[in-house]
Design an enzyme around this catalytic site. Sequence first.
Site, PDB file in Angstrom:
ATOM      1  N   HIS A 171     -10.295  -5.184  -3.200  1.00 42.34           N
ATOM      2  CA  HIS A 171      -8.878  -5.496  -2.741  1.00 42.34           C
ATOM      3  C   HIS A 171      -9.020  -5.842  -1.369  1.00 42.34           C
ATOM      4  CE1 HIS A 171      -9.907  -1.469  -2.580  1.00 42.34           C
ATOM      5  NE2 HIS A 171      -9.161  -1.354  -1.308  1.00 42.34           N
ATOM      6  N   GLU A 186     -12.008   3.603  -0.924  1.00 40.47           N
ATOM      7  CA  GLU A 186     -11.600   4.614  -1.786  1.00 40.47           C
ATOM      8  C   GLU A 186     -11.348   4.134  -3.261  1.00 40.47           C
ATOM      9  OE1 GLU A 186      -7.815   6.119  -0.139  1.00 40.47           O
ATOM     10  OE2 GLU A 186      -8.753   6.516   1.687  1.00 40.47           O
ATOM     11  N   VAL A 187     -10.781   2.754  -3.318  1.00 38.56           N
ATOM     12  CA  VAL A 187     -10.539   2.625  -4.717  1.00 38.56           C
ATOM     13  C   VAL A 187     -11.537   1.493  -5.029  1.00 38.56           C
ATOM     14  CG1 VAL A 187      -8.923   1.501  -6.458  1.00 38.56           C
ATOM     15  CG2 VAL A 187      -8.140   3.074  -4.593  1.00 38.56           C
ATOM     16  N   ASP A 212       0.865  -1.175  -0.193  1.00 38.88           N
ATOM     17  CA  ASP A 212       0.234   0.078  -0.017  1.00 38.88           C
ATOM     18  C   ASP A 212       1.003   1.324   0.055  1.00 38.88           C
ATOM     19  OD1 ASP A 212      -3.092   0.392   0.944  1.00 38.88           O
ATOM     20  OD2 ASP A 212      -1.764   2.220   1.186  1.00 38.88           O
ATOM     21  N   ILE A 213       0.572   2.191  -0.725  1.00 42.19           N
ATOM     22  CA  ILE A 213       1.187   3.580  -0.879  1.00 42.19           C
ATOM     23  C   ILE A 213       1.112   4.355   0.371  1.00 42.19           C
ATOM     24  CG2 ILE A 213      -0.457   5.201  -1.745  1.00 42.19           C
ATOM     25  CD1 ILE A 213       1.549   5.790  -3.948  1.00 42.19           C
ATOM     26  N   HIS A 257      -7.271  -5.938   2.418  1.00 43.67           N
ATOM     27  CA  HIS A 257      -6.149  -5.527   2.901  1.00 43.67           C
ATOM     28  C   HIS A 257      -5.500  -6.467   3.769  1.00 43.67           C
ATOM     29  CE1 HIS A 257      -6.911  -1.099   2.273  1.00 43.67           C
ATOM     30  NE2 HIS A 257      -7.870  -1.594   2.085  1.00 43.67           N
ATOM     31  N   ASN A 302     -12.993  -3.170   2.590  1.00 46.83           N
ATOM     32  CA  ASN A 302     -14.046  -1.989   2.832  1.00 46.83           C
ATOM     33  C   ASN A 302     -14.945  -1.907   1.759  1.00 46.83           C
ATOM     34  OD1 ASN A 302     -12.371  -0.923   5.002  1.00 46.83           O
ATOM     35  ND2 ASN A 302     -10.976  -0.220   3.688  1.00 46.83           N
TER      36      ASN A 302
HETATM   37  P1  5GP Z   1      -9.849   1.233   0.325  1.00 47.99           P
HETATM   38  O1  5GP Z   1     -10.019   2.410   1.282  1.00 47.99           O
HETATM   39  O2  5GP Z   1     -10.457   1.366  -1.018  1.00 47.99           O
HETATM   40  O3  5GP Z   1     -10.005  -0.018   0.884  1.00 47.99           O
HETATM   41  O4  5GP Z   1      -8.279   1.005   0.134  1.00 47.99           O
HETATM   42  C1  5GP Z   1      -7.425   1.713  -0.893  1.00 47.99           C
HETATM   43  C2  5GP Z   1      -5.893   1.709  -0.681  1.00 47.99           C
HETATM   44  O5  5GP Z   1      -5.402   1.816  -1.618  1.00 47.99           O
HETATM   45  C3  5GP Z   1      -5.530   2.552   0.581  1.00 47.99           C
HETATM   46  O6  5GP Z   1      -5.049   2.065   1.568  1.00 47.99           O
HETATM   47  C4  5GP Z   1      -4.600   3.589  -0.271  1.00 47.99           C
HETATM   48  O7  5GP Z   1      -3.575   4.097   0.566  1.00 47.99           O
HETATM   49  C5  5GP Z   1      -4.190   2.584  -1.471  1.00 47.99           C
HETATM   50  N1  5GP Z   1      -3.779   3.219  -2.662  1.00 47.99           N
HETATM   51  C6  5GP Z   1      -4.242   4.224  -3.198  1.00 47.99           C
HETATM   52  N2  5GP Z   1      -3.636   4.757  -4.094  1.00 47.99           N
HETATM   53  C7  5GP Z   1      -2.552   4.020  -4.408  1.00 47.99           C
HETATM   54  C8  5GP Z   1      -1.358   3.790  -5.528  1.00 47.99           C
HETATM   55  O8  5GP Z   1      -1.561   4.586  -6.296  1.00 47.99           O
HETATM   56  N3  5GP Z   1      -0.576   2.705  -5.134  1.00 47.99           N
HETATM   57  C9  5GP Z   1      -0.618   1.733  -4.066  1.00 47.99           C
HETATM   58  N4  5GP Z   1       0.318   0.960  -3.902  1.00 47.99           N
HETATM   59  N5  5GP Z   1      -1.626   2.001  -3.012  1.00 47.99           N
HETATM   60  C10 5GP Z   1      -2.606   2.846  -3.362  1.00 47.99           C
END
Ligand code: 5GP
Length: 115
Positions: free
Chosen positions: A99, A94-95, A29-30, A101, A86
């Site tokens: 996915h 967010e994405v 994760d970034i 985690h 999530n």
């Molecule tokens: P969500 O909130 O959708 O469950 O998690 C999305 C995750 O993707 C977040 O933890 C965020 O830090 C990670 N993320 C967002 N953009 C990028 C990216 O460009 N590269 C990587 N490796 N992780 C990302």
Amino acid sequence: MATIFEKIIAGELPATILHRDERVVAFTDIHPVAPTHILIVPRKVIETVDDIADEDEALLGHMIIVARDLARQQGIAKDGYRLIFNCRTHGGQEVYHLHLHLIGGRVLGRMVHRD
Ligand code: 5GP
């Protein structure tokens, strides 16, 4: 429109890839919230947990097996870790590409803070 994760899977955006096979790609994760924070992402585009089809059952099992193996490789399996999906707004997604985690390497505390 392709999400960030589709672009990472396609090799169009950089990421630290820890695992790839015909069904999933896993990368760090970034913005890690713990010493180990890995995302296990299916190649198949599924937007949310709510969009998972019955036919995806084996894929979901595979994602968890990959998470288990990565946790062992990262040396966090003995102490334990957390797996999180999530879903949508209330889940903090967010994405919008499914996915899992994998988070560990420290004591994580309560699953959800009480208000
Ligand atoms: P969500 O909130 O959708 O469950 O998690 C999305 C995750 O993707 C977040 O933890 C965020 O830090 C990670 N993320 C967002 N953009 C990028 C990216 O460009 N590269 C990587 N490796 N992780 C990302």
